[in-house]
Design a protein around this motif. Sequence first.
Motif, PDB file in Angstrom:
ATOM      1  N   ARG A  72      -8.567   9.517  -2.051  1.00 31.69           N
ATOM      2  CA  ARG A  72      -8.968  10.851  -2.547  1.00 31.69           C
ATOM      3  C   ARG A  72      -7.991  11.343  -3.600  1.00 31.69           C
ATOM      4  NH1 ARG A  72     -13.444  12.263   0.886  1.00 31.69           N
ATOM      5  NH2 ARG A  72     -13.680  10.258   1.899  1.00 31.69           N
ATOM      6  N   ASP A  73      -6.741  10.941  -3.457  1.00 33.72           N
ATOM      7  CA  ASP A  73      -5.736  11.384  -4.434  1.00 33.72           C
ATOM      8  C   ASP A  73      -6.064  10.862  -5.830  1.00 33.72           C
ATOM      9  OD1 ASP A  73      -4.297  12.801  -2.643  1.00 33.72           O
ATOM     10  OD2 ASP A  73      -2.988  11.139  -2.110  1.00 33.72           O
ATOM     11  N   VAL A  74      -6.517   9.612  -5.855  1.00 33.98           N
ATOM     12  CA  VAL A  74      -6.874   9.022  -7.148  1.00 33.98           C
ATOM     13  C   VAL A  74      -8.047   9.812  -7.742  1.00 33.98           C
ATOM     14  CG1 VAL A  74      -7.901   6.989  -8.231  1.00 33.98           C
ATOM     15  CG2 VAL A  74      -6.027   6.719  -6.629  1.00 33.98           C
ATOM     16  N   GLU A  75      -9.034  10.105  -6.909  1.00 39.86           N
ATOM     17  CA  GLU A  75     -10.203  10.849  -7.399  1.00 39.86           C
ATOM     18  C   GLU A  75      -9.802  12.221  -7.913  1.00 39.86           C
ATOM     19  OE1 GLU A  75     -12.847  10.778  -4.048  1.00 39.86           O
ATOM     20  OE2 GLU A  75     -12.916   8.594  -4.075  1.00 39.86           O
ATOM     21  N   ARG A  76      -8.922  12.884  -7.144  1.00 41.15           N
ATOM     22  CA  ARG A  76      -8.462  14.219  -7.579  1.00 41.15           C
ATOM     23  C   ARG A  76      -7.742  14.127  -8.906  1.00 41.15           C
ATOM     24  NH1 ARG A  76      -8.017  15.809  -2.170  1.00 41.15           N
ATOM     25  NH2 ARG A  76      -6.084  14.689  -1.844  1.00 41.15           N
ATOM     26  N   SER A  77      -6.883  13.113  -9.032  1.00 37.46           N
ATOM     27  CA  SER A  77      -6.095  13.015 -10.266  1.00 37.46           C
ATOM     28  C   SER A  77      -6.998  12.752 -11.461  1.00 37.46           C
ATOM     29  CB  SER A  77      -5.006  11.959 -10.146  1.00 37.46           C
ATOM     30  OG  SER A  77      -5.566  10.691 -10.287  1.00 37.46           O
ATOM     31  N   VAL A  78      -8.052  11.956 -11.259  1.00 44.43           N
ATOM     32  CA  VAL A  78      -8.969  11.679 -12.376  1.00 44.43           C
ATOM     33  C   VAL A  78      -9.727  12.954 -12.728  1.00 44.43           C
ATOM     34  CG1 VAL A  78     -11.023  10.391 -13.080  1.00 44.43           C
ATOM     35  CG2 VAL A  78      -9.206   9.234 -11.841  1.00 44.43           C
ATOM     36  N   ARG A  79     -10.124  13.700 -11.706  1.00 46.47           N
ATOM     37  CA  ARG A  79     -10.883  14.929 -11.970  1.00 46.47           C
ATOM     38  C   ARG A  79     -10.042  15.949 -12.712  1.00 46.47           C
ATOM     39  NH1 ARG A  79     -14.194  15.816  -6.751  1.00 46.47           N
ATOM     40  NH2 ARG A  79     -13.005  17.708  -6.522  1.00 46.47           N
ATOM     41  N   ARG A  80      -8.744  15.988 -12.360  1.00 40.68           N
ATOM     42  CA  ARG A  80      -7.866  16.969 -13.003  1.00 40.68           C
ATOM     43  C   ARG A  80      -7.468  16.537 -14.413  1.00 40.68           C
ATOM     44  NH1 ARG A  80      -3.653  16.866  -9.093  1.00 40.68           N
ATOM     45  NH2 ARG A  80      -4.476  17.730  -7.183  1.00 40.68           N
ATOM     46  N   ALA A  81      -7.392  15.216 -14.635  1.00 37.13           N
ATOM     47  CA  ALA A  81      -6.902  14.693 -15.919  1.00 37.13           C
ATOM     48  C   ALA A  81      -7.741  15.225 -17.071  1.00 37.13           C
ATOM     49  CB  ALA A  81      -6.929  13.172 -15.897  1.00 37.13           C
ATOM     50  N   ALA A  82      -7.081  15.490 -18.153  1.00 37.21           N
ATOM     51  CA  ALA A  82      -7.723  15.979 -19.390  1.00 37.21           C
ATOM     52  C   ALA A  82      -8.618  17.189 -19.113  1.00 37.21           C
ATOM     53  CB  ALA A  82      -8.530  14.851 -20.040  1.00 37.21           C
ATOM     54  N   GLY A  83      -8.125  18.059 -18.258  1.00 38.07           N
ATOM     55  CA  GLY A  83      -8.837  19.316 -18.006  1.00 38.07           C
ATOM     56  C   GLY A  83     -10.237  19.118 -17.470  1.00 38.07           C
ATOM     57  N   GLY A 139     -12.301  16.682 -18.195  1.00 33.83           N
ATOM     58  CA  GLY A 139     -13.243  16.105 -19.173  1.00 33.83           C
ATOM     59  C   GLY A 139     -13.631  14.671 -18.871  1.00 33.83           C
ATOM     60  N   LYS A 140     -12.954  14.059 -17.914  1.00 34.25           N
ATOM     61  CA  LYS A 140     -13.259  12.644 -17.634  1.00 34.25           C
ATOM     62  C   LYS A 140     -14.345  12.531 -16.566  1.00 34.25           C
ATOM     63  CE  LYS A 140      -8.537  11.204 -18.632  1.00 34.25           C
ATOM     64  NZ  LYS A 140      -8.708  10.535 -19.914  1.00 34.25           N
ATOM     65  N   ARG A 141     -15.033  11.433 -16.616  1.00 33.08           N
ATOM     66  CA  ARG A 141     -16.102  11.197 -15.640  1.00 33.08           C
ATOM     67  C   ARG A 141     -15.712  10.036 -14.732  1.00 33.08           C
ATOM     68  NH1 ARG A 141     -16.932  15.397 -16.894  1.00 33.08           N
ATOM     69  NH2 ARG A 141     -18.683  16.318 -18.005  1.00 33.08           N
ATOM     70  N   LEU A 142     -16.066  10.175 -13.468  1.00 30.93           N
ATOM     71  CA  LEU A 142     -15.756   9.100 -12.521  1.00 30.93           C
ATOM     72  C   LEU A 142     -17.041   8.643 -11.828  1.00 30.93           C
ATOM     73  CD1 LEU A 142     -12.724   8.699 -10.308  1.00 30.93           C
ATOM     74  CD2 LEU A 142     -14.908   8.596  -9.181  1.00 30.93           C
ATOM     75  N   ILE A 143     -17.250   7.330 -11.851  1.00 32.99           N
ATOM     76  CA  ILE A 143     -18.409   6.776 -11.140  1.00 32.99           C
ATOM     77  C   ILE A 143     -17.874   5.817 -10.077  1.00 32.99           C
ATOM     78  CG2 ILE A 143     -20.482   5.352 -11.327  1.00 32.99           C
ATOM     79  CD1 ILE A 143     -20.884   6.271 -14.071  1.00 32.99           C
ATOM     80  N   LEU A 144     -18.377   5.965  -8.868  1.00 33.22           N
ATOM     81  CA  LEU A 144     -17.994   5.023  -7.823  1.00 33.22           C
ATOM     82  C   LEU A 144     -18.884   3.790  -7.935  1.00 33.22           C
ATOM     83  CD1 LEU A 144     -17.585   7.390  -4.731  1.00 33.22           C
ATOM     84  CD2 LEU A 144     -15.821   6.591  -6.291  1.00 33.22           C
ATOM     85  N   ASP A 203       3.987  18.200 -10.662  1.00 35.75           N
ATOM     86  CA  ASP A 203       3.450  17.892  -9.342  1.00 35.75           C
ATOM     87  C   ASP A 203       1.952  17.645  -9.386  1.00 35.75           C
ATOM     88  OD1 ASP A 203       5.811  17.978  -8.164  1.00 35.75           O
ATOM     89  OD2 ASP A 203       5.638  20.025  -7.411  1.00 35.75           O
ATOM     90  N   GLU A 204       1.290  18.330 -10.282  1.00 35.90           N
ATOM     91  CA  GLU A 204      -0.159  18.187 -10.415  1.00 35.90           C
ATOM     92  C   GLU A 204      -0.535  16.737 -10.677  1.00 35.90           C
ATOM     93  OE1 GLU A 204      -2.663  21.175 -11.435  1.00 35.90           O
ATOM     94  OE2 GLU A 204      -1.478  21.485  -9.634  1.00 35.90           O
ATOM     95  N   GLU A 205       0.322  16.096 -11.475  1.00 35.71           N
ATOM     96  CA  GLU A 205       0.022  14.741 -11.913  1.00 35.71           C
ATOM     97  C   GLU A 205       0.642  13.694 -10.995  1.00 35.71           C
ATOM     98  OE1 GLU A 205      -2.547  14.743 -14.475  1.00 35.71           O
ATOM     99  OE2 GLU A 205      -1.169  13.448 -15.539  1.00 35.71           O
ATOM    100  N   ALA A 206       1.030  14.102  -9.788  1.00 35.73           N
ATOM    101  CA  ALA A 206       1.708  13.149  -8.924  1.00 35.73           C
ATOM    102  C   ALA A 206       0.938  12.873  -7.646  1.00 35.73           C
ATOM    103  CB  ALA A 206       3.102  13.684  -8.592  1.00 35.73           C
ATOM    104  N   PRO A 207      -0.306  12.440  -7.778  1.00 33.95           N
ATOM    105  CA  PRO A 207      -1.084  12.260  -6.560  1.00 33.95           C
ATOM    106  C   PRO A 207      -0.799  10.939  -5.872  1.00 33.95           C
ATOM    107  CG  PRO A 207      -2.401  11.673  -8.435  1.00 33.95           C
ATOM    108  CD  PRO A 207      -1.037  12.022  -8.952  1.00 33.95           C
TER     109      PRO A 207
END
Length: 537
Positions: free
Chosen positions: A215-226, A228-233, A166-170
């Motif tokens: 926001r779901d996409v942002e959350r999923s990126v933040r959660r991905a790989a514990g 470790g990933k960075r997101l820039i708008l 479920d965590e990975e289902a945003p």
Amino acid sequence: MGGVNKPGKKASKRTPTRLKNKIQKASAAKQRKDRKAAKKNPEWVSKLKKDPGIPNMFPYKDRLLAQIEEDRVRRKEEQIQRRAAVKATKTGEVADAQNTAENAMEEDDDSELNGSDDEDMDDEADDGANPLAALLASARKAAEKYERELQSGSDMDDDDDDESDDEEAPMGVIEVPGGSSSRKAFDKVFKQVVDQADVILYVLDARDPEGTRSRDVERSVRRAAGGGKRLILILNKVDLVPPPVLHGWLAHLRRDFPTLPLRASNPAPNAHTFNHRDMTVQSTSGALFRALKTFAASRNLKRAISVGVIGYPNVGKSSVINSLMSRLGGNRHQHAACPAGAEAGVTTSIRAVKIDSKLTLLDSPGIVFPSTVASGSNTPTFVAKNATEAHAHLILMNAVPPKQIDDPIPAVTLLLKRLSASPVLVEKMMKVYDLPPLLLNPENGDATMDFLVQVARKRGRLGRGGVPNINAAAMTVITDWRDGRIQGWADAPEPVADCDKAGTDEKAITTEWAKEFKLEGLWGDESAAAVDDVEMQ
Ligand SMILES: Nc1nc2c(ncn2[C@@H]2O[C@H](COP(=O)(O)OP(=O)(O)OP(=O)(O)O)[C@@H](O)[C@H]2O)c(=O)[nH]1
């Protein structure tokens, strides 16, 4: 007729043989001509079902068809009840109204089966003889299945093996143009981009950043790989909004993530652009490129850092990739750049391009699909009232390829409704077509037809006999909207009102991540404060 009668002899009333033959010949010729015309005339086709205008690529077309069908049945029942009530009132037999209604319904069914009702072609005939009944049943089933999937939020993540995660289902609430197979293909690319990338550039359209953000996409990126990933708008197409609007959005978005303004590509011909000092394609993409190089260097990994680009259709993802690739100099021509185009759905597959030993670019953007469905976890900025409005919304978001737009008129209605909130923008739009002021009704947008007739005349979208081609005019308006010839943008929320909404997490993210990319001092604040509000065209 032509004979000369002997004097005193009466002229015969008999039709001369020559005239008889002439009439017979003319009649046969007329019949032949009619038969030929009847063969060519496709009038008989009009009895066929009129497509409601939902593109095949649209997700859950079945679901929408089912909704339309439900509306149709409901409308019909209401109509029958009304007729029955009128009849009953006339005859004074109120008690018989129910019977009358039932009879009317039976009559109606009969007439439909006999093909006498053009508008409603398919009826849910219980006998199964009507193949459309089976189609409808399957559409309903698909809609129910979709609702179930929506509840469980598991449909976007299930292309691989982790259905239970479920965590990975945003993305359960994100609608994807495309049938289930094309949806899966798009989802796969999106997932690959997020999985493979260390840095994700989330491209937003500066005209409507919140509308092109999930926001779901942002959350999923933040959660991905514990984490470790960075997101820039990336706030792209900055040339299409005035500097104060850009400034407002930069301040707003930076509460959540580091945000960079960008002009990834030059505007379409005749687009109305604004002059942001120093914000050229070259300079903004240069700043982004340097930020990525800084991040790659700071990580000092043995491998190269991967950069992925994601965003809604048509926000300029491919243009972002191309603008970064154009900085490869000599290498640029070794790689066929990402196809970019004004039409949605240009990008479909994934490819990695090595920029140097520290930086790799994933040159197939992950498409995030806009949602018109209200849901607990994803809060779309627009919730459609019905299927037609949902489709119109997607058209205005440029998420539907023009060839698949069967009925562009509701999209124009929606556009007029939105623009009518700002008299200045309405005025500007009228200038685009050189039209006199139009009285818009913000409630029902009933100025649409008036507007389109005028546009058709001005732009020469005329059919036979000079009749305005309303559909062609509507497509012109949609294209002008997409390419920025019609101006329109959303203002950022008031800074004071939700200034404290950003949690400490978000603030820390923005500050920490911005440091890693050395974003401080890059465009935004200073330039936005100093920009001159000069409209270029
Ligand atoms: N005015 C302006 N137009 C831009 C900018 N960046 C991209 N565009 C235009 O926006 C349109 C869409 O660009 P693409 O790069 O194809 O968008 P995309 O997000 O890859 O589109 P899909 O592949 O359909 O998802 C093109 O017509 C570009 O020329 C910009 O900074 N300013």
